[in-house]
Design a protein around this motif. Structure first.
Motif, PDB file in Angstrom:
ATOM      1  N   LYS A 169       0.857  -1.188   0.000  1.00 20.29           N
ATOM      2  CA  LYS A 169       0.000   0.000   0.000  1.00 20.29           C
ATOM      3  C   LYS A 169       0.892   1.236   0.000  1.00 20.29           C
ATOM      4  CE  LYS A 169      -0.281   0.090   5.059  1.00 20.29           C
ATOM      5  NZ  LYS A 169      -1.175   0.069   6.242  1.00 20.29           N
ATOM      6  N   CYS A 170       0.272   2.400  -0.174  1.00 17.12           N
ATOM      7  CA  CYS A 170       0.997   3.661  -0.039  1.00 17.12           C
ATOM      8  C   CYS A 170       0.659   4.283   1.311  1.00 17.12           C
ATOM      9  CB  CYS A 170       0.635   4.620  -1.166  1.00 17.12           C
ATOM     10  SG  CYS A 170       1.338   4.152  -2.753  1.00 17.12           S
ATOM     11  N   ILE A 171       1.614   5.005   1.866  1.00 15.29           N
ATOM     12  CA  ILE A 171       1.440   5.616   3.179  1.00 15.29           C
ATOM     13  C   ILE A 171       1.486   7.131   3.049  1.00 15.29           C
ATOM     14  CG2 ILE A 171       2.453   3.634   4.373  1.00 15.29           C
ATOM     15  CD1 ILE A 171       4.997   5.451   4.710  1.00 15.29           C
ATOM     16  N   TYR A 172       1.038   7.823   4.102  1.00 15.37           N
ATOM     17  CA  TYR A 172       1.093   9.281   4.112  1.00 15.37           C
ATOM     18  C   TYR A 172       2.546   9.728   4.015  1.00 15.37           C
ATOM     19  CZ  TYR A 172      -0.178  14.064   5.329  1.00 15.37           C
ATOM     20  OH  TYR A 172      -0.377  15.420   5.310  1.00 15.37           O
ATOM     21  N   GLY A 173       2.840  10.575   3.065  1.00 18.63           N
ATOM     22  CA  GLY A 173       4.218  10.965   2.761  1.00 18.63           C
ATOM     23  C   GLY A 173       4.596  10.571   1.345  1.00 18.63           C
ATOM     24  N   GLY A 174       3.845   9.603   0.776  1.00 20.72           N
ATOM     25  CA  GLY A 174       4.009   9.278  -0.632  1.00 20.72           C
ATOM     26  C   GLY A 174       4.669   7.955  -0.943  1.00 20.72           C
ATOM     27  N   ALA A 175       5.378   7.373  -0.001  1.00 20.49           N
ATOM     28  CA  ALA A 175       6.107   6.136  -0.290  1.00 20.49           C
ATOM     29  C   ALA A 175       5.174   4.927  -0.311  1.00 20.49           C
ATOM     30  CB  ALA A 175       7.209   5.923   0.739  1.00 20.49           C
ATOM     31  N   GLY A 176       5.635   3.861  -0.984  1.00 21.07           N
ATOM     32  CA  GLY A 176       4.965   2.581  -0.920  1.00 21.07           C
ATOM     33  C   GLY A 176       5.542   1.753   0.205  1.00 21.07           C
ATOM     34  N   LEU A 177       4.702   0.912   0.807  1.00 23.56           N
ATOM     35  CA  LEU A 177       5.131   0.062   1.910  1.00 23.56           C
ATOM     36  C   LEU A 177       5.281  -1.372   1.427  1.00 23.56           C
ATOM     37  CD1 LEU A 177       5.515  -0.752   4.936  1.00 23.56           C
ATOM     38  CD2 LEU A 177       3.022  -0.922   5.065  1.00 23.56           C
ATOM     39  N   ALA A 178       6.479  -1.944   1.651  1.00 23.22           N
ATOM     40  CA  ALA A 178       6.725  -3.362   1.409  1.00 23.22           C
ATOM     41  C   ALA A 178       7.277  -3.962   2.705  1.00 23.22           C
ATOM     42  CB  ALA A 178       7.706  -3.540   0.266  1.00 23.22           C
ATOM     43  N   ARG A 179       7.474  -5.291   2.701  1.00 23.64           N
ATOM     44  CA  ARG A 179       8.044  -5.929   3.886  1.00 23.64           C
ATOM     45  C   ARG A 179       9.149  -6.887   3.468  1.00 23.64           C
ATOM     46  NH1 ARG A 179       5.103  -4.402   8.162  1.00 23.64           N
ATOM     47  NH2 ARG A 179       2.952  -3.743   7.735  1.00 23.64           N
ATOM     48  N   ALA A 180      10.203  -6.871   4.269  1.00 27.51           N
ATOM     49  CA  ALA A 180      11.332  -7.774   4.035  1.00 27.51           C
ATOM     50  C   ALA A 180      11.883  -8.214   5.378  1.00 27.51           C
ATOM     51  CB  ALA A 180      12.422  -7.074   3.220  1.00 27.51           C
ATOM     52  N   ASP A 181      11.954  -9.513   5.586  1.00 30.84           N
ATOM     53  CA  ASP A 181      12.453 -10.077   6.840  1.00 30.84           C
ATOM     54  C   ASP A 181      11.705  -9.507   8.047  1.00 30.84           C
ATOM     55  OD1 ASP A 181      14.391 -11.518   5.393  1.00 30.84           O
ATOM     56  OD2 ASP A 181      15.735  -9.770   5.395  1.00 30.84           O
ATOM     57  N   GLY A 182      10.397  -9.331   7.888  1.00 33.89           N
ATOM     58  CA  GLY A 182       9.572  -8.848   8.985  1.00 33.89           C
ATOM     59  C   GLY A 182       9.650  -7.360   9.242  1.00 33.89           C
ATOM     60  N   LYS A 183      10.383  -6.647   8.417  1.00 35.13           N
ATOM     61  CA  LYS A 183      10.584  -5.209   8.615  1.00 35.13           C
ATOM     62  C   LYS A 183       9.884  -4.431   7.511  1.00 35.13           C
ATOM     63  CE  LYS A 183      14.637  -3.773   9.932  1.00 35.13           C
ATOM     64  NZ  LYS A 183      16.065  -3.352   9.973  1.00 35.13           N
ATOM     65  N   ALA A 184       9.252  -3.297   7.876  1.00 32.12           N
ATOM     66  CA  ALA A 184       8.646  -2.418   6.882  1.00 32.12           C
ATOM     67  C   ALA A 184       9.742  -1.727   6.073  1.00 32.12           C
ATOM     68  CB  ALA A 184       7.771  -1.379   7.564  1.00 32.12           C
ATOM     69  N   LYS A 210      -5.433   8.496  -1.452  1.00 31.51           N
ATOM     70  CA  LYS A 210      -5.645   9.471  -0.381  1.00 31.51           C
ATOM     71  C   LYS A 210      -6.851   9.095   0.483  1.00 31.51           C
ATOM     72  CE  LYS A 210      -3.324  13.236  -2.781  1.00 31.51           C
ATOM     73  NZ  LYS A 210      -3.335  14.657  -3.183  1.00 31.51           N
ATOM     74  N   LEU A 211      -7.909   8.615  -0.152  1.00 30.14           N
ATOM     75  CA  LEU A 211      -9.059   8.149   0.618  1.00 30.14           C
ATOM     76  C   LEU A 211      -8.669   7.007   1.548  1.00 30.14           C
ATOM     77  CD1 LEU A 211     -11.891   8.135  -2.068  1.00 30.14           C
ATOM     78  CD2 LEU A 211     -11.859   9.507   0.018  1.00 30.14           C
ATOM     79  N   SER A 212      -7.889   6.068   1.041  1.00 30.95           N
ATOM     80  CA  SER A 212      -7.465   4.922   1.835  1.00 30.95           C
ATOM     81  C   SER A 212      -6.593   5.358   3.009  1.00 30.95           C
ATOM     82  CB  SER A 212      -6.704   3.932   0.946  1.00 30.95           C
ATOM     83  OG  SER A 212      -6.183   2.867   1.705  1.00 30.95           O
ATOM     84  N   ILE A 213      -5.666   6.269   2.758  1.00 27.64           N
ATOM     85  CA  ILE A 213      -4.762   6.752   3.811  1.00 27.64           C
ATOM     86  C   ILE A 213      -5.546   7.499   4.878  1.00 27.64           C
ATOM     87  CG2 ILE A 213      -2.939   8.440   4.266  1.00 27.64           C
ATOM     88  CD1 ILE A 213      -1.760   7.545   1.493  1.00 27.64           C
ATOM     89  N   LEU A 214      -6.474   8.367   4.470  1.00 29.92           N
ATOM     90  CA  LEU A 214      -7.280   9.114   5.434  1.00 29.92           C
ATOM     91  C   LEU A 214      -8.128   8.161   6.266  1.00 29.92           C
ATOM     92  CD1 LEU A 214      -8.395  11.704   6.633  1.00 29.92           C
ATOM     93  CD2 LEU A 214      -9.960  11.878   4.682  1.00 29.92           C
ATOM     94  N   ARG A 215      -8.774   7.201   5.613  1.00 28.32           N
ATOM     95  CA  ARG A 215      -9.635   6.252   6.326  1.00 28.32           C
ATOM     96  C   ARG A 215      -8.821   5.424   7.328  1.00 28.32           C
ATOM     97  NH1 ARG A 215     -11.279   3.917   2.205  1.00 28.32           N
ATOM     98  NH2 ARG A 215     -13.102   5.239   1.817  1.00 28.32           N
TER      99      ARG A 215
END
Length: 422
Positions: A7-22, A88-93
Motif C-alpha cells: 500500500k501507499c502511506i502518508y508521505g508518498g512512499a509505498g510500503l513493502a516488507r522484508a524479513d519482517g521489517k517495513a 488518499k481516501l485509503s490513507i485518510l480512512r
C-alpha cells in the motif's frame, strides 16, 4: 532487493516488507513488484530507493513534469489521477480507524483538474549561475526549474520571464513568490532578502518595470526580510499594489502580500460551499479565520459572525473583507480567545488550524464552549484523527466527511468534517 508493494502511506512512499521489517519505497504503487536498494536502516523499518519496476500497476502513469523524481514538490505524478484519489481516501480512512474512530461515516472525495491548479508558487533564487529553483527531493540542494505543471499558466509564464531577464535585479535575493487571483488578471510578487541590498527601492522598481513589459498582469511587489518563523515578516520595500482582489463564488476578497489564502484555484468555491452551505442561525465563531474566506459567506447566513485571526497581514485583510454591523473581527490566537468569556454559546464553530491541528488545550476548551455543531477543516490526517478522537469522546458525533484534493500530484490532502451533539 525484490519487493512487493502492499500500500501507499502518508508521505508518498509505498510500503513493502522484508524479513519482517517495513520497507518504504518512493514512486511505487500498491501491488507492484519492484527492485530497490536500502538507503537507511532502522531497527523497525528501512528506507529504500527504487531501481526498477518489474511488474507495474495498471494505474501507473507517465509523469507530466520533467523534474518529477528530482524535485521534492510532488510525490504522485507516476499514478493516474483516479488512483491518487483512491490512495488518499485509503490513507485518510486508515489513519482515522487507527485513532479508534470506526465505524466511520462515508468519506466523499471532491476533486477538480489535477494540473495548473496552484495560484501561488515560491522558489529559491540561485546566484551563480542565476536560476529560480525548487529544492531537490530529500535535500537542501537547489534544482533549477523553468516550468511547473501544477502552477497556473500565469505563474509558469512569470517563472520563465524572471529566469530569462531578471538576474541583474534579484541575484542578491533569497526567495521569490508569485501569487495570482482567480481570473489570472492580477499578479503579486513577493521577494525575501537576508542581507542588505544597496538601493533596494530602486532595484525593486527596476525589476518590476522590466517584467511588467512582458507581464502586464503585475499589480505590485513587496520585499520582506528573511525572518525567524516565530516573528512577523518585516516589509522592507514595496512597489505598486500590495493586495489583489480574489473572487470566490459571488464574493470578493482582498488578499495582501503575506496573507494566507487557499492554493487550489479550481476548488476554493467548492471548499467554501462544503464548509458553509448547510448552516444558518444566530452566532458562529470562525477560528483561524485568515482573510475571512469562510467568515464573509457565513455573515450572509448568521446574525453574528465572530472571526478570529492572529497573523497581522491576514487580520488586516479580514477587517476589510468582513461586513460591519453585528459582525466582529478579533485579532487573537485561538487558544487565547477561547480562554476568555464570550457570553452566549455559538450555534456553530468553524476551525481551520495549521498542520499541527487544534491540540489538547484548544479541544478541551471547545468542548466546554459546546456549540451544537463544529466544522473541522484539516490539512493533516494524523492531527485530525487525534483531535476528532477527543471531540467524539466528549460527546460529539461524526456527521459528514469530505476528502478535498486541494493538492493533486502530492501526498497532501484536505478534509472537511462536520460534527454535532445530536
Amino acid at each position: 532487493m525484490r519487493l512487493q508493494i502492499e500500500k501507499c502511506i502518508y508521505g508518498g512512499a509505498g510500503l513493502a516488507r522484508a524479513d519482517g521489517k517495513a520497507v518504504f519505497v518512493p514512486f511505487t504503487l500498491p501491488e507492484e513488484v519492484v527492485e530497490a536498494h536500502i538507503t537507511e536502516e532502522k531497527r523497525s523499518f528501512a528506507n529504500a530507493e527504487l531501481d526498477a519496476v518489474l511488474e507495474p500497476s495498471s494505474e501507473r502513469a507517465v509523469p507530466p513534469c520533467e523534474y518529477f523524481g528530482k524535485c521534492g514538490g510532488c510525490q504522485y505524478q507516476h499514478a493516474s489521477y483516479p488512483q491518487q484519489i483512491a490512495l488518499k481516501l485509503s490513507i485518510l480512512r486508515e489513519t482515522l480507524e487507527r485513532a479508534r474512530l470506526a465505524p466511520l461515516t462515508e468519506i466523499v472525495p471532491v476533486y477538480a483538474e489535477p494540473l495548473a491548479y496552484r495560484n501561488r508558487v515560491r522558489l529559491h533564487v540561485q546566484r551563480e549561475p542565476f536560476a529560480l529553483c525548487y529544492k531537490k527531493r530529500a535535500s537542501h540542494a537547489n534544482l533549477p526549474v523553468n516550468r511547473c505543471p501544477i502552477a497556473a499558466p500565469l505563474l509558469e509564464r512569470s517563472m520563465e520571464v524572471v529566469s530569462r531577464i531578471c538576474g541583474e535585479f534579484i541575484r542578491e535575493f533569497e526567495e521569490i513568490e508569485f501569487f495570482t487571483n482567480d481570473s489570472e488578471s492580477e499578479l503579486l510578487v513577493s521577494l525575501w532578502v537576508r542581507q542588505q541590498v544597496k538601493d533596494l527601492s530602486s532595484t525593486l522598481k527596476g525589476f518590476c518595470e522590466a517584467i511588467q513589459q512582458e507581464l502586464p498582469e503585475l499589480a505590485g511587489a513587496t520585499v520582506f526580510s528573511v525572518r525567524d518563523p516565530k516573528s512577523p515578516e518585516k516589509k522592507l520595500a514595496e512597489w505598486g499594489a500590495q493586495a489583489l482582489t480574489y473572487r470566490v463564488a459571488d464574493s470578493t476578497y482582498r488578499v495582501s502580500a503575506g496573507s494566507f489564502f487557499q492554493v487550489n484555484r479550481f476548488l476554493v468555491d467548492r471548499l467554501v460551499e462544503l464548509v458553509t452551505a448547510n448552516f444558518s442561525g444566530g452566532v458562529v465563531w470562525d477560528l483561524y479565520a485568515g482573510v475571512g474566506l469562510f467568515a464573509q459567506i457565513l455573515s450572509q447566513r448568521f446574525e453574528k459572525v465572530v472571526a478570529v485571526e492572529a497573523a497581522p497581514s491576514s487580520w488586516n485583510d479580514l477587517r476589510q473583507n468582513m461586513p460591519g454591523g453585528s459582525h466582529k473581527t478579533v485579532r487573537s490566537g485561538t487558544l487565547e480567545f477561547l480562554k476568555q468569556k464570550h457570553g452566549a454559546t455559538p450555534d456553530l464553530i468553524v476551525v481551520d488550524p495549521p498542520r499541527t491541528g487544534l491540540g489538547g488545550s484548544v479541544v478541551s476548551l471547545l468542548t466546554k464552549v459546546r456549540p451544537q455543531a463544529i466544522v473541522y477543516v484539516s490539512c493533516d490526517p494524523a492531527t485530525l484523527s487525534r483531535d476528532l478522537h477527543a471531540l467524539v469522546e466528549s460527546g460529539y458525533h461524526l456527521r459528514t466527511m469530505h476528502m478535498v484534493d486541494l493538492f493533486p500530484q502530492t501526498f497532501h490532502l484536505e478534509s472537511i468534517t462536520v460534527l454535532s451533539l445530536s
